[in-house]
Design a protein around this motif. Structure first.
Motif, PDB file in Angstrom:
ATOM      1  N   ALA A 190      39.815  22.521 129.931  1.00 24.85           N
ATOM      2  CA  ALA A 190      39.729  22.962 128.539  1.00 24.85           C
ATOM      3  C   ALA A 190      39.765  24.476 128.503  1.00 24.85           C
ATOM      4  O   ALA A 190      39.310  25.149 129.434  1.00 24.85           O
ATOM      5  CB  ALA A 190      38.445  22.450 127.890  1.00 24.85           C
ATOM      6  N   ASP A 191      40.326  25.016 127.435  1.00 24.34           N
ATOM      7  CA  ASP A 191      40.237  26.452 127.139  1.00 24.34           C
ATOM      8  C   ASP A 191      40.772  27.338 128.266  1.00 24.34           C
ATOM      9  O   ASP A 191      40.150  28.334 128.627  1.00 24.34           O
ATOM     10  CB  ASP A 191      38.787  26.824 126.818  1.00 24.34           C
ATOM     11  N   ALA A 227      41.558  19.055 127.215  1.00 21.63           N
ATOM     12  CA  ALA A 227      40.720  19.022 126.009  1.00 21.63           C
ATOM     13  C   ALA A 227      40.974  20.218 125.100  1.00 21.63           C
ATOM     14  O   ALA A 227      40.080  20.658 124.376  1.00 21.63           O
ATOM     15  CB  ALA A 227      39.239  18.951 126.399  1.00 21.63           C
ATOM     16  N   GLY A 228      42.206  20.734 125.098  1.00 22.05           N
ATOM     17  CA  GLY A 228      42.617  21.709 124.104  1.00 22.05           C
ATOM     18  C   GLY A 228      42.516  23.162 124.500  1.00 22.05           C
ATOM     19  O   GLY A 228      41.843  23.546 125.452  1.00 22.05           O
ATOM     20  N   ASP A 229      43.229  23.997 123.735  1.00 17.04           N
ATOM     21  CA  ASP A 229      43.274  25.449 123.880  1.00 17.04           C
ATOM     22  C   ASP A 229      43.741  25.895 125.262  1.00 17.04           C
ATOM     23  O   ASP A 229      43.119  26.746 125.912  1.00 17.04           O
ATOM     24  CB  ASP A 229      41.918  26.075 123.542  1.00 17.04           C
ATOM     25  N   GLY A 247      43.650  21.868 120.884  1.00 16.98           N
ATOM     26  CA  GLY A 247      42.517  22.632 120.381  1.00 16.98           C
ATOM     27  C   GLY A 247      42.928  23.360 119.115  1.00 16.98           C
ATOM     28  O   GLY A 247      44.052  23.205 118.607  1.00 16.98           O
ATOM     29  N   GLU A 287      42.576  15.303 116.530  1.00 12.35           N
ATOM     30  CA  GLU A 287      42.885  16.592 115.911  1.00 12.35           C
ATOM     31  C   GLU A 287      42.208  16.641 114.551  1.00 12.35           C
ATOM     32  O   GLU A 287      42.530  15.856 113.663  1.00 12.35           O
ATOM     33  CB  GLU A 287      44.397  16.753 115.718  1.00 12.35           C
ATOM     34  N   HIS A 313      38.267  18.493 120.907  1.00  8.89           N
ATOM     35  CA  HIS A 313      38.106  19.879 121.348  1.00  8.89           C
ATOM     36  C   HIS A 313      36.758  20.484 120.947  1.00  8.89           C
ATOM     37  O   HIS A 313      36.065  21.067 121.783  1.00  8.89           O
ATOM     38  CB  HIS A 313      39.247  20.732 120.800  1.00  8.89           C
ATOM     39  N   SER A 314      36.391  20.353 119.690  1.00 14.87           N
ATOM     40  CA  SER A 314      35.144  20.974 119.235  1.00 14.87           C
ATOM     41  C   SER A 314      33.962  20.055 119.495  1.00 14.87           C
ATOM     42  O   SER A 314      33.913  18.933 118.985  1.00 14.87           O
ATOM     43  CB  SER A 314      35.200  21.288 117.745  1.00 14.87           C
ATOM     44  N   SER A 339      34.970  17.610 125.657  1.00  8.50           N
ATOM     45  CA  SER A 339      35.149  18.716 124.718  1.00  8.50           C
ATOM     46  C   SER A 339      35.124  20.047 125.459  1.00  8.50           C
ATOM     47  O   SER A 339      34.862  20.114 126.667  1.00  8.50           O
ATOM     48  CB  SER A 339      34.034  18.707 123.655  1.00  8.50           C
ATOM     49  N   HIS A 383      35.820  24.378 123.804  1.00 10.28           N
ATOM     50  CA  HIS A 383      35.781  25.232 122.619  1.00 10.28           C
ATOM     51  C   HIS A 383      34.701  26.308 122.621  1.00 10.28           C
ATOM     52  O   HIS A 383      34.943  27.430 122.205  1.00 10.28           O
ATOM     53  CB  HIS A 383      35.647  24.367 121.358  1.00 10.28           C
TER      54      HIS A 383
END
Length: 270
Positions: free
Chosen positions: A28-29, A57-59, A90, A145, A182-183, A200, A202
Motif C-alpha cells: 500500500a502507498d 491496497a491503493g496509492d 486509493g 472504491e 484503502h482508507s 488497508s 492510507h
C-alpha cells in the motif's frame, strides 16, 4: 538509501482448507517510491517469500506526478509476470480515474497506466471482485472504491454498511472474503459488511508512530485516528493496516518505518 521492512502476519480461518495455507504479499502507498534501481530490492524481497499472489491496497502513485506512474507501472508489470496481482485504487488513483482528461492533464496518462497494467494481466478491481482458488481454498478478493468525499479534510461523512453493499454487493458465502479498502477510517463498517480479512493503508502509520496500533495524525488531519496501523480483530474477522511503502507531501516518518506485509492464511490447528 531508502529502506523498508517486511511485517509478517499469520491469520487462522476455518475457510482455509489446506495445511500449507495461502500466502499474500500486500503493498500500500508506494507513491512512486523506488528501492534500488527499478525497485529491484522490493521485487527480490517479495520473491524470497514466494507468495501465491500480490494484493495492492491503493496509492501506488502520486496523482500529479507522471514519474510515479512510470515507476509503479514497471514494478506491477514485473510482479504480474510472476504472480496474480489484484489492485484496488486509493484516493490518488481514484481522483484521476474519475477525472476528465480535458480537465486534468494527468487523467489521460492515468488511463494509459491502467490500460498497460490490464494488458499485463493486473486485475484492477473497480468496486468489483475476483475469485481464485489456491489448493482447495476458495478466495474472493474485493476492491472497494469510495467517493472522494470520504477522504475530505478535516471531516468526512460516515460510511454506512448499506453503501458498501451498494458498491460491491454482499460477501461471498462459499469462500474466504478479502476486502481491499484503502482508507482504514471505516474499519467498523468493513467488519459489519462481513469481510474475513480487510487490508488497508492510507494513514502512512500516522506519520509519527506511537505504538503498534497508534499514530499521531491521519491524512484528514484527525489526531490519533482509530485503525491507524497494525492488526485489529473482531471474532474471526481481521483487519491489517499497512504503514505504507512510501510517502508524499509530508515526507516524515518517526518511529514508523516503511513496510510491506506478508500475510499467511492458515487453517485452525485440530
Amino acid at each position: 538509501m531508502k529502506r523498508f521492512r517486511t511485517v509478517h502476519y499469520t491469520i487462522h480461518s476455518e475457510k482455509i482448507k489446506d495445511a500449507r495455507g495461502v500466502r499474500f504479499a500486500v503493498i500500500a502507498d508506494l507513491h512512486g517510491m523506488e528501492f534500488g534501481p527499478d525497485n529491484q530490492r522490493l521485487l527480490e524481497t517479495i520473491n524470497k517469500y514466494r507468495p501465491d499472489g500480490i494484493l495492492i491496497a491503493g496509492d501506488m502513485i502520486v496523482r500529479n506526478d507522471s514519474e510515479s506512474m512510470k515507476k509503479a507501472e514497471s514494478l506491477l508489470k514485473r510482479f504480474s509476470a510472476q504472480y496474480p496481482v489484484y489492485y484496488a485504487l486509493g484516493n490518488h488513483e481514484y481522483k484521476l480515474y474519475r477525472s476528465n482528461p480535458e480537465e486534468n492533464e494527468f487523467a489521460g496518462e492515468y488511463q494509459e497506466y491502467e490500460n498497460e497494467l490490464r494488458e499485463a494481466g493486473v486485475e484492477i478491481l473497480h468496486n468489483d471482485f475476483s475469485k481464485l482458488k489456491v489448493g482447495k481454498t476458495g478466495i474472493t478478493v474485493y476492491g472497494l472504491e469510495i467517493p472522494l468525499i470520504y477522504y475530505k479534510k478535516p471531516f468526512s461523512p460516515r460510511l454506512h454498511t448499506e453503501e458498501v453493499r451498494e458498491l460491491i454487493g454482499e460477501p461471498s458465502e462459499d469462500s474466504l472474503n478479502i476486502l481491499l479498502a484503502h482508507s482504514p477510517k471505516y474499519g467498523d463498517t468493513y467488519f459489519d459488511w462481513g469481510a474475513d480479512l480487510i487490508l488497508s493503508g492510507h494513514y502512512h502509520g500516522g506519520i509519527v508512530r506511537l505504538n503498534r496500533h497508534k499514530g499521531l495524525l491521519s491524512p484528514q488531519l484527525q489526531p490519533f485516528p482509530a485503525f491507524c496501523c497494525g492488526d485489529f480483530h473482531r471474532g474471526s474477522q481481521h483487519m491489517l493496516v499497512s504503514a505504507g511503502a512510501g510517502e508524499h507531501t509530508i515526507p516524515v516518518r518517526i518511529h514508523n518505518p516503511r513496510e510491506v506485509l506478508i500475510v499467511d492464511l492458515k487453517p485452525y490447528l485440530r
